[in-house]
Design a protein around this motif. Structure first.
Motif, PDB file in Angstrom:
ATOM      1  N   ASP A   1       4.966  -5.447  -1.713  1.00  0.00           N
ATOM      2  CA  ASP A   1       5.123  -4.911  -0.356  1.00  0.00           C
ATOM      3  C   ASP A   1       5.702  -5.951   0.603  1.00  0.00           C
ATOM      4  O   ASP A   1       5.211  -6.139   1.721  1.00  0.00           O
TER       5      ASP A   1
ATOM      6  N   SER B   1       8.033  -7.575   3.277  1.00  0.00           N
ATOM      7  CA  SER B   1       8.883  -7.187   4.402  1.00  0.00           C
ATOM      8  C   SER B   1       9.348  -8.437   5.135  1.00  0.00           C
ATOM      9  O   SER B   1       8.621  -9.428   5.231  1.00  0.00           O
TER      10      SER B   1
ATOM     11  N   SER C   1       8.929  -3.404   2.545  1.00  0.00           N
ATOM     12  CA  SER C   1       7.918  -3.150   1.509  1.00  0.00           C
ATOM     13  C   SER C   1       8.508  -3.209   0.097  1.00  0.00           C
ATOM     14  O   SER C   1       8.266  -2.325  -0.730  1.00  0.00           O
TER      15      SER C   1
ATOM     16  N   SER D   1       8.871  -4.445  -3.670  1.00  0.00           N
ATOM     17  CA  SER D   1       7.966  -4.930  -4.721  1.00  0.00           C
ATOM     18  C   SER D   1       8.726  -5.061  -6.031  1.00  0.00           C
ATOM     19  O   SER D   1       9.596  -4.237  -6.344  1.00  0.00           O
TER      20      SER D   1
ATOM     21  N   GLY E   1       3.420  -9.017   3.357  1.00  0.00           N
ATOM     22  CA  GLY E   1       3.478  -8.832   1.911  1.00  0.00           C
ATOM     23  C   GLY E   1       2.941 -10.055   1.183  1.00  0.00           C
ATOM     24  O   GLY E   1       2.402 -10.981   1.800  1.00  0.00           O
TER      25      GLY E   1
END
Length: 296
Positions: free
Chosen positions: A14, A16, A27, A29, A64
């Protein structure tokens, strides 16, 4: 050598990154397995280099998590950069001491110490140094920097010097640059500079190397040789490779896993066969509405 474990070497969760009002990563991943080759692709402006900069410590992500799991250790690649003190730190002595430690001693170099090395889209060599000197500079953290030891030329000091020189020549030879050892880096042909930058990164003995558009500006023969070198890194040195690349032929040939970014978001991830047929990927590259299949 194929990955032998399912535990990720790198875990990005996640993530950012915001620059003022611009959300460069939203976000995002991804995971990188030990000993794997993972490619990050996407249109220009998709956020690929921003993601690299966050992973390698050149940017501190807005939010994140980035964890690097090597051996029995797990490193928070955001925490090691340090950060501003918070009011809550004053009421928690442990949090305060941790924040103070990383504020004083943290930084992007700690990402390299954790086992993550990188190259750059625009080559960043020390042009006025020779090829061998570029590789020796990269090993400064492993040298015996004791002033007295250096003055007296102690055994441990000389041993660290010899180890660094041997490692530098080893990587020059592996990259086909042995004859260029004493040439200035800035005088080398472009393709040789690309390989020298990879050699310099490998001198830090990483567990993962991040290559930012390594094939940019190379001719087909040089690109083929580069592909073989990347596979050699994985096969002979058990190094995971994370690369950004626009040469789709190269990406499809050497990658185990591909992550596709568009406008800062991961829109697809999987094997090369899965990704190349994904409607969202075709839409990102060709400008089609992947829900309707209508070209925009």
């Amino acid at each position: 050598m194929q990955p032998t474990t399912t535990q990720p070497l790198l875990e990005v969760s996640d993530l950012s990154m915001r620059f003022g009002g611009i959300l460069a990563l939203n976000s995002a991943s991804l995971n990188v397995l030990p000993g794997s080759i993972t490619a990050i692709i996407g249109p220009n402006g998709a956020g690929k280099t921003t993601l690299f900069n966050c992973i390698t410590g050149f940017y501190r992500a807005t939010s994140g998590a980035i964890r690097f799991n090597s051996g029995n250790s797990s490193v928070d690649l955001i925490q090691v950069l340090g950060g501003p003190f918070k009011a809550t730190d004053l009421t928690d002595p442990r949090a305060f001491s941790t924040r103070l430690y990383y504020k004083m001693l943290g930084g992007s170099h700690r990402v390299a110490l954790a086992g993550v090395a990188r190259t750059f889209q625009n080559i960043r060599l020390f042009d006025e140094m020779t090829a061998i000197e570029n590789l020796l500079v990269a090993q400064h953290t492993g040298l015996d920097r004791n002033v007295v030891g250096g003055f007296l030329r102690t055994g441990s000091y000389l041993k660290s010097e010899h180890t660094a020189v041997d490692r530098a020549f080893y990587w020059l030879d592996k990259m086909g640059l042995g004859e260029d050892a004493n040439r200035l880096a800035g005088e080398l042909p472009y393709g040789h500079q690309r390989r020298l930058e990879i050699a310099r990164a490998m001198c830090t003995q990483p567990k993962m190397i991040c290559l930012d558009e390594p094939a940019a500006g190379l001719n087909p023969n040089e690109t083929k040789a580069l592909s073989e070198m990347i596979q050699m890194l994985r096969r002979e040195h058990d190094v995971a490779v994370l690369l950004i690349e626009h040469d789709m032929g190269m990406v499809m040939d050497i990658s185990d896993h591909i992550v596709v970014l568009d406008h800062g978001e991961v829109i697809a991830a999987g094997t090369p066969q899965h990704v190349e047929n994904d409607p969202a990927v075709l839409a990102a590259y060709l400008g089609a509405d992947y829900e309707t299949g209508v070209a925009l």
